[in-house]
Design a protein around this motif. Structure first.
Motif, short mmCIF file in Angstrom:
data_model
loop_
_atom_site.label_atom_id
_atom_site.label_comp_id
_atom_site.label_asym_id
_atom_site.label_seq_id
_atom_site.Cartn_x
_atom_site.Cartn_y
_atom_site.Cartn_z
N ALA A 190 0.83 -1.21 0.00
CA ALA A 190 0.00 0.00 0.00
C ALA A 190 0.87 1.26 0.00
CB ALA A 190 -0.92 -0.01 1.21
N GLY A 191 0.71 2.07 -1.04
CA GLY A 191 1.39 3.35 -1.10
C GLY A 191 2.90 3.27 -1.12
N ARG A 192 3.47 2.24 -1.74
CA ARG A 192 4.93 2.13 -1.80
C ARG A 192 5.39 2.10 -3.25
NH1 ARG A 192 8.03 -1.51 2.37
NH2 ARG A 192 9.51 0.11 1.79
N LEU A 193 6.46 2.82 -3.52
CA LEU A 193 7.04 2.89 -4.86
C LEU A 193 8.54 2.64 -4.77
CD1 LEU A 193 5.46 6.28 -6.04
CD2 LEU A 193 4.51 4.00 -6.39
N THR A 194 9.10 2.24 -5.91
CA THR A 194 10.56 2.18 -6.06
C THR A 194 10.92 2.98 -7.30
OG1 THR A 194 10.78 0.00 -5.02
CG2 THR A 194 12.55 0.71 -6.46
N ALA A 245 20.16 10.92 -9.25
CA ALA A 245 19.51 10.36 -8.07
C ALA A 245 19.34 11.43 -6.99
CB ALA A 245 20.33 9.19 -7.53
N ALA A 246 20.35 12.27 -6.80
CA ALA A 246 20.24 13.33 -5.80
C ALA A 246 19.16 14.34 -6.19
CB ALA A 246 21.59 14.04 -5.65
N GLN A 247 19.06 14.65 -7.47
CA GLN A 247 18.03 15.59 -7.92
C GLN A 247 16.63 15.00 -7.72
OE1 GLN A 247 18.59 16.87 -11.94
NE2 GLN A 247 16.81 18.24 -11.96
N VAL A 248 16.45 13.73 -8.10
CA VAL A 248 15.15 13.07 -7.94
C VAL A 248 14.79 12.96 -6.47
CG1 VAL A 248 13.94 10.87 -8.22
CG2 VAL A 248 15.27 11.81 -10.11
N LEU A 249 15.77 12.66 -5.62
CA LEU A 249 15.50 12.54 -4.18
C LEU A 249 15.00 13.87 -3.61
CD1 LEU A 249 15.65 10.74 -1.67
CD2 LEU A 249 18.01 11.51 -1.36
N GLY A 250 15.62 14.97 -4.04
CA GLY A 250 15.16 16.28 -3.59
C GLY A 250 13.74 16.58 -4.04
N ALA A 258 11.14 9.26 1.60
CA ALA A 258 11.94 8.85 0.44
C ALA A 258 13.34 8.49 0.94
CB ALA A 258 12.01 9.97 -0.60
N THR A 259 13.74 7.22 0.73
CA THR A 259 14.99 6.73 1.27
C THR A 259 15.84 6.13 0.15
OG1 THR A 259 13.84 6.16 3.32
CG2 THR A 259 16.04 5.23 3.00
N PRO A 260 17.02 6.67 -0.09
CA PRO A 260 17.88 6.06 -1.13
C PRO A 260 18.47 4.74 -0.63
CG PRO A 260 19.02 7.86 -0.03
CD PRO A 260 17.62 7.87 0.52
N VAL A 261 18.57 3.78 -1.54
CA VAL A 261 19.19 2.50 -1.22
C VAL A 261 20.69 2.62 -1.44
CG1 VAL A 261 19.29 0.04 -1.80
CG2 VAL A 261 17.11 1.27 -1.91
N GLY A 285 32.19 -2.85 -15.58
CA GLY A 285 31.55 -2.08 -16.64
C GLY A 285 30.06 -2.32 -16.77
N LEU A 286 29.47 -2.99 -15.79
CA LEU A 286 28.03 -3.25 -15.83
C LEU A 286 27.29 -2.10 -15.16
CD1 LEU A 286 28.03 -7.05 -14.86
CD2 LEU A 286 27.78 -6.06 -17.14
N PRO A 287 26.28 -1.53 -15.82
CA PRO A 287 25.55 -0.40 -15.21
C PRO A 287 24.67 -0.90 -14.06
CG PRO A 287 24.54 -1.04 -17.29
CD PRO A 287 25.79 -1.87 -17.17
N VAL A 288 24.81 -0.25 -12.93
CA VAL A 288 23.99 -0.56 -11.76
C VAL A 288 23.13 0.66 -11.46
CG1 VAL A 288 23.98 -1.15 -9.32
CG2 VAL A 288 25.73 -2.12 -10.83
N PRO A 289 21.81 0.55 -11.48
CA PRO A 289 20.95 1.72 -11.26
C PRO A 289 20.97 2.17 -9.81
CG PRO A 289 19.63 -0.27 -11.37
CD PRO A 289 21.03 -0.69 -11.70
N ALA A 290 20.56 3.40 -9.59
CA ALA A 290 20.33 3.90 -8.24
C ALA A 290 18.86 3.69 -7.89
CB ALA A 290 20.69 5.39 -8.17
N LEU A 291 18.60 3.28 -6.67
CA LEU A 291 17.23 2.99 -6.23
C LEU A 291 16.84 3.90 -5.08
CD1 LEU A 291 17.14 -0.93 -6.22
CD2 LEU A 291 16.50 0.64 -8.06
N ILE A 292 15.58 4.32 -5.09
CA ILE A 292 15.01 5.12 -4.00
C ILE A 292 13.69 4.48 -3.60
CG2 ILE A 292 14.18 7.39 -3.29
CD1 ILE A 292 15.92 8.61 -5.50
N ASP A 293 13.56 4.12 -2.32
CA ASP A 293 12.31 3.59 -1.80
C ASP A 293 11.43 4.75 -1.36
OD1 ASP A 293 12.86 0.92 -2.19
OD2 ASP A 293 13.85 0.70 -0.24
N VAL A 294 10.15 4.71 -1.77
CA VAL A 294 9.23 5.82 -1.52
C VAL A 294 7.98 5.30 -0.82
CG1 VAL A 294 7.90 7.70 -2.55
CG2 VAL A 294 10.07 7.00 -3.58
#
Length: 299
Positions: A59-63, A78-83, A94-97, A118-127
């Motif tokens: 309920a009401g949770r996003l990633t 990631a810092a811009q989106v978190l702000g 909003a909590t960055p992983v 060289g593998l791209p690893v995304p940044a995650l934010i739990d909301v």
């Protein structure tokens, strides 16, 4: 036998209607039916609890994922989106992983150092949202996409919803199985009572000639069925309780967040404890009904 104008069934009459072999069979049948019913009940209650826990988690949770091939651009986005997220009125938290935690989760598939390879690893934010409405999710998604085109917003309900529906279906199925087992138990008891009446037809006619009523004869069968059902309920309850405790211990050892929600509460345990008593009452009531109906046809 009559005493003081009233007819009372004697111990000899009760023993005359007893059939030791059939009693043992009835006890085993009740024990098996109750064992299966308790297992189905425990599974259904535990599954319903897990479904409720999953609903609360969804309920009401996003990633929010920020997918960028270059680490510096990813961290900046990631810092811009978190702000932006923390400024939204629809967002409660909003909590960055941490990248170290993410790397540890991906280690079984991508190795010890995915970024170095060289593998791209995304940044995650739990909301966590203030509400789980679709309008709130849409507003947050729109704000995130404006902040960074590389961001993706995933609602937990979208990809965990089928799991929740599966758990709900399993819980309802367990409830249906319990009802079927209760109906089957009642049918078996009624058949056994009718068979006992036919087997003791001559004895019942003699008891009637001595002045016993249909209700008194039915009471004799009730007493015997109650004893058989009680023995079966004790045996089935003990076996089912041991099996439930064994399975609960194994589930607890798995250390799974989803399975951890399957722990039974005090109310669940009370319902399971009440089932053996319900079986005995059901067996006695079914026996009385079957005997009275059959005797009206016989005599």
């Amino acid at each position: 036998m009559k005493r003081g104008g009233k007819t009372r069934a004697t111990g000899a009459e009760a023993r005359a209607l007893d059939d030791g072999g059939g009693a043992h069979v009835m006890s085993w049948v009740i024990a098996i039916m109750l064992f299966l019913t308790l297992l189905a009940g425990a599974a259904g209650l535990a599954t319903a609890r897990a479904a409720g826990a999953l609903d609360r988690q969804m309920a009401g949770r996003l990633t929010v994922q920020i997918v960028e091939g270059e680490a510096q651009r990813r961290d900046a986005a990631a810092a811009q989106v978190l702000g932006v997220l923390r400024a939204q009125p629809d967002v409660a938290l909003a909590t960055p992983v941490a990248q170290a935690d993410l790397a540890r989760m991906l280690q079984p598939w991508l190795g010890t150092d995915a970024e170095a390879a060289g593998l791209p690893v995304p940044a995650l934010i739990d909301v966590d949202l203030t509400s789980d409405g679709s309008a709130a999710i849409a507003r947050v998604r729109k704000a995130v996409m404006r902040a960074s085109p590389a961001a993706r917003v995933d609602a937990h309900a979208t990809w965990l919803g089928p799991v929740g529906r599966l758990l709900d279906t399993a819980a309802w199925l367990a409830g249906a199985i319990i009802l079927l087992m209760l109906v089957a138990t009642m049918a078996v008891v009624m058949l056994a009572a009718r068979a006992g009446l036919e087997a003791h037809r001559g004895t019942i006619e003699v008891i009637h000639m001595l002045g016993a009523t249909d209700r008194q004869v039915a009471r004799l069968f009730q007493r015997r069925i109650a004893l058989d059902a009680g023995i079966g309920a004790v045996a089935g309850g003990i076996l089912a309780g041991a099996a439930i405790l064994l399975i609960a211990g194994q589930v607890g050892a798995l250390d799974s967040e989803l399975l951890g929600g399957m722990r039974l509460g005090l109310g669940d345990m009370a319902m399971l404890i009440a089932l053996p008593f319900a079986f005995v009452v059901l067996a006695v009531g079914a026996a009385r009904l079957a005997v009275l109906r059959q005797m009206r046809r016989m005599l």
